[in-house]
Motif scaffolding. Sequence first.
Motif, PDB file in Angstrom:
ATOM      1  N   ILE A  96       0.876  -1.191   0.000  1.00 14.51           N
ATOM      2  CA  ILE A  96       0.000   0.000   0.000  1.00 14.51           C
ATOM      3  C   ILE A  96       0.903   1.228   0.000  1.00 14.51           C
ATOM      4  O   ILE A  96       1.071   1.893   1.024  1.00 14.51           O
ATOM      5  CB  ILE A  96      -0.938  -0.006   1.237  1.00 14.51           C
ATOM      6  CG1 ILE A  96      -1.592  -1.364   1.434  1.00 14.51           C
ATOM      7  CG2 ILE A  96      -1.983   1.108   1.130  1.00 14.51           C
ATOM      8  CD1 ILE A  96      -2.609  -1.765   0.390  1.00 14.51           C
ATOM      9  N   ILE A  97       1.519   1.488  -1.135  1.00 18.14           N
ATOM     10  CA  ILE A  97       2.482   2.596  -1.207  1.00 18.14           C
ATOM     11  C   ILE A  97       2.116   3.580  -2.314  1.00 18.14           C
ATOM     12  O   ILE A  97       2.963   4.343  -2.767  1.00 18.14           O
ATOM     13  CB  ILE A  97       3.929   2.074  -1.406  1.00 18.14           C
ATOM     14  CG1 ILE A  97       4.003   1.103  -2.592  1.00 18.14           C
ATOM     15  CG2 ILE A  97       4.439   1.392  -0.142  1.00 18.14           C
ATOM     16  CD1 ILE A  97       5.427   0.685  -2.963  1.00 18.14           C
ATOM     17  N   HIS A  98       0.853   3.514  -2.743  1.00 19.03           N
ATOM     18  CA  HIS A  98       0.387   4.490  -3.742  1.00 19.03           C
ATOM     19  C   HIS A  98       0.267   5.868  -3.093  1.00 19.03           C
ATOM     20  O   HIS A  98       0.227   5.985  -1.860  1.00 19.03           O
ATOM     21  CB  HIS A  98      -0.960   4.056  -4.316  1.00 19.03           C
ATOM     22  CG  HIS A  98      -1.963   3.687  -3.263  1.00 19.03           C
ATOM     23  ND1 HIS A  98      -2.566   4.620  -2.454  1.00 19.03           N
ATOM     24  CD2 HIS A  98      -2.417   2.474  -2.849  1.00 19.03           C
ATOM     25  CE1 HIS A  98      -3.370   4.008  -1.613  1.00 19.03           C
ATOM     26  NE2 HIS A  98      -3.287   2.698  -1.815  1.00 19.03           N
ATOM     27  N   ILE A 137       8.101  10.593 -11.326  1.00 20.05           N
ATOM     28  CA  ILE A 137       9.027   9.530 -10.926  1.00 20.05           C
ATOM     29  C   ILE A 137       8.599   8.987  -9.567  1.00 20.05           C
ATOM     30  O   ILE A 137       8.558   9.715  -8.567  1.00 20.05           O
ATOM     31  CB  ILE A 137      10.477  10.074 -10.857  1.00 20.05           C
ATOM     32  CG1 ILE A 137      10.915  10.594 -12.235  1.00 20.05           C
ATOM     33  CG2 ILE A 137      11.425   8.981 -10.361  1.00 20.05           C
ATOM     34  CD1 ILE A 137      12.285  11.266 -12.240  1.00 20.05           C
ATOM     35  N   ASP A 138       8.265   7.681  -9.541  1.00 18.26           N
ATOM     36  CA  ASP A 138       7.783   7.062  -8.288  1.00 18.26           C
ATOM     37  C   ASP A 138       8.104   5.565  -8.270  1.00 18.26           C
ATOM     38  O   ASP A 138       7.387   4.777  -7.680  1.00 18.26           O
ATOM     39  CB  ASP A 138       6.266   7.302  -8.159  1.00 18.26           C
ATOM     40  CG  ASP A 138       5.734   7.000  -6.766  1.00 18.26           C
ATOM     41  OD1 ASP A 138       6.525   7.001  -5.806  1.00 18.26           O
ATOM     42  OD2 ASP A 138       4.516   6.775  -6.635  1.00 18.26           O
ATOM     43  N   ALA A 139       9.200   5.172  -8.939  1.00 15.44           N
ATOM     44  CA  ALA A 139       9.608   3.758  -8.941  1.00 15.44           C
ATOM     45  C   ALA A 139      10.634   3.537  -7.817  1.00 15.44           C
ATOM     46  O   ALA A 139      10.642   4.282  -6.829  1.00 15.44           O
ATOM     47  CB  ALA A 139      10.162   3.386 -10.310  1.00 15.44           C
ATOM     48  N   ASP A 140      11.480   2.523  -7.948  1.00 12.06           N
ATOM     49  CA  ASP A 140      12.474   2.206  -6.916  1.00 12.06           C
ATOM     50  C   ASP A 140      13.354   3.417  -6.620  1.00 12.06           C
ATOM     51  O   ASP A 140      13.842   4.092  -7.528  1.00 12.06           O
ATOM     52  CB  ASP A 140      13.337   1.019  -7.361  1.00 12.06           C
ATOM     53  CG  ASP A 140      14.007   1.294  -8.696  1.00 12.06           C
ATOM     54  OD1 ASP A 140      13.280   1.559  -9.675  1.00 12.06           O
ATOM     55  OD2 ASP A 140      15.245   1.292  -8.741  1.00 12.06           O
ATOM     56  N   LYS A 141      13.554   3.669  -5.330  1.00 14.45           N
ATOM     57  CA  LYS A 141      14.251   4.901  -4.920  1.00 14.45           C
ATOM     58  C   LYS A 141      15.737   4.886  -5.310  1.00 14.45           C
ATOM     59  O   LYS A 141      16.311   5.937  -5.603  1.00 14.45           O
ATOM     60  CB  LYS A 141      14.090   5.144  -3.409  1.00 14.45           C
ATOM     61  CG  LYS A 141      12.624   5.118  -2.935  1.00 14.45           C
ATOM     62  CD  LYS A 141      11.691   5.975  -3.778  1.00 14.45           C
ATOM     63  CE  LYS A 141      10.230   5.616  -3.609  1.00 14.45           C
ATOM     64  NZ  LYS A 141       9.342   6.080  -4.673  1.00 14.45           N
ATOM     65  N   ASP A 142      16.360   3.695  -5.329  1.00 15.16           N
ATOM     66  CA  ASP A 142      17.769   3.619  -5.736  1.00 15.16           C
ATOM     67  C   ASP A 142      17.961   4.084  -7.178  1.00 15.16           C
ATOM     68  O   ASP A 142      19.033   4.567  -7.550  1.00 15.16           O
ATOM     69  CB  ASP A 142      18.290   2.171  -5.626  1.00 15.16           C
ATOM     70  CG  ASP A 142      18.432   1.732  -4.181  1.00 15.16           C
ATOM     71  OD1 ASP A 142      18.444   2.622  -3.297  1.00 15.16           O
ATOM     72  OD2 ASP A 142      18.510   0.510  -3.938  1.00 15.16           O
ATOM     73  N   ALA A 189       8.903  14.220  -8.529  1.00 14.65           N
ATOM     74  CA  ALA A 189       9.454  13.016  -7.902  1.00 14.65           C
ATOM     75  C   ALA A 189       8.833  12.846  -6.526  1.00 14.65           C
ATOM     76  O   ALA A 189       8.847  13.774  -5.704  1.00 14.65           O
ATOM     77  CB  ALA A 189      10.973  13.108  -7.803  1.00 14.65           C
ATOM     78  N   ASP A 190       8.279  11.658  -6.302  1.00 13.46           N
ATOM     79  CA  ASP A 190       7.585  11.383  -5.047  1.00 13.46           C
ATOM     80  C   ASP A 190       8.567  10.942  -3.959  1.00 13.46           C
ATOM     81  O   ASP A 190       9.679  10.493  -4.251  1.00 13.46           O
ATOM     82  CB  ASP A 190       6.546  10.275  -5.282  1.00 13.46           C
ATOM     83  CG  ASP A 190       5.540  10.176  -4.142  1.00 13.46           C
ATOM     84  OD1 ASP A 190       5.264  11.195  -3.496  1.00 13.46           O
ATOM     85  OD2 ASP A 190       5.033   9.061  -3.900  1.00 13.46           O
ATOM     86  N   ASN A 191       8.149  11.074  -2.706  1.00 13.10           N
ATOM     87  CA  ASN A 191       8.887  10.541  -1.547  1.00 13.10           C
ATOM     88  C   ASN A 191      10.259  11.173  -1.368  1.00 13.10           C
ATOM     89  O   ASN A 191      11.221  10.501  -0.965  1.00 13.10           O
ATOM     90  CB  ASN A 191       9.016   9.011  -1.659  1.00 13.10           C
ATOM     91  CG  ASN A 191       7.680   8.336  -1.931  1.00 13.10           C
ATOM     92  OD1 ASN A 191       7.471   7.753  -2.998  1.00 13.10           O
ATOM     93  ND2 ASN A 191       6.753   8.447  -1.001  1.00 13.10           N
ATOM     94  N   THR A 192      10.359  12.461  -1.656  1.00 12.90           N
ATOM     95  CA  THR A 192      11.670  13.111  -1.605  1.00 12.90           C
ATOM     96  C   THR A 192      11.985  13.728  -0.234  1.00 12.90           C
ATOM     97  O   THR A 192      13.056  14.300  -0.061  1.00 12.90           O
ATOM     98  CB  THR A 192      11.767  14.173  -2.721  1.00 12.90           C
ATOM     99  OG1 THR A 192      10.570  14.943  -2.742  1.00 12.90           O
ATOM    100  CG2 THR A 192      11.958  13.510  -4.064  1.00 12.90           C
TER     101      THR A 192
HETATM  102 MG    MG Z   1       5.556   7.135  -3.903  1.00 12.87          MG
END
Ligand code: MG
Length: 216
Positions: A38-40, A138-143, A164-167
Amino acid sequence: MNEETLLGYTNYVTKLFADEDDALTECRAEIAREGMPIIHVSPAQGKILYLIARMMSPKRILELGTLGGYSAIWLARALPEDGKLITLELDQHHADVSRRNIDRAGLSSKVEVRVGPAADTLKQMQADGEPAFDLAFIDADKDGYPAYLDLCVPMVRAGGIILADNTLSGNILDENSDSGIARYNKAAAAHPALESIIFPVLRERGIDGLLLSIKK
Ligand code: MG
Ligand code: SAH
């Protein structure tokens, strides 16, 4: 600010501005039923993505990291009848679920899900002369984020944007952090072709960041 207050604000904004229709509610339910993470994006963040996209009057949107198609549905709703969103996903199961969700939302004519590692797909798209995009999310693998920035900049039109998400997540406050997010944020800040800022966004648990870059 304590967690309870943050959650209160999040619920307030969501209730007032980010009501979901059946397609979006069902999309999230399907992601949970399928046992996917559940990371949407949250409904409120989906609305932010939709409104930012709307401001661009986009014809073409690129997304990295589809999961179940939740953010793709929000973004694709900003497209005109002949618009297109291409979303890249590594996991075949995620792609299958997302196609069902996108179909239920009546968006399958506008949205294409491409399966494979995003970096490979992007390189292939460049080799094939893929036309420029108005917006990339951009919201795929953080690496992979730093490489995705380098790949996406030439694929976005001048005046286009990269989100870019989750920054604001992970150990970015550690000056020595070399996490994908830390490197992405530094690279975006220093990039000669970009003007950027991180928007703090309310999440169910605490805050996170959405990095917005405009290509000069
Ligand atoms: Mg995200
Ligand atoms: N944007 C979605 C959430 C994406 S979660 C939303 O908000 O609704 C991140 C997704 O990236 C996961 O589905 C994961 O399988 C995918 N992913 C991980 N590594 C990837 C890679 N190398 N290339 C493409 N997708 C990748």
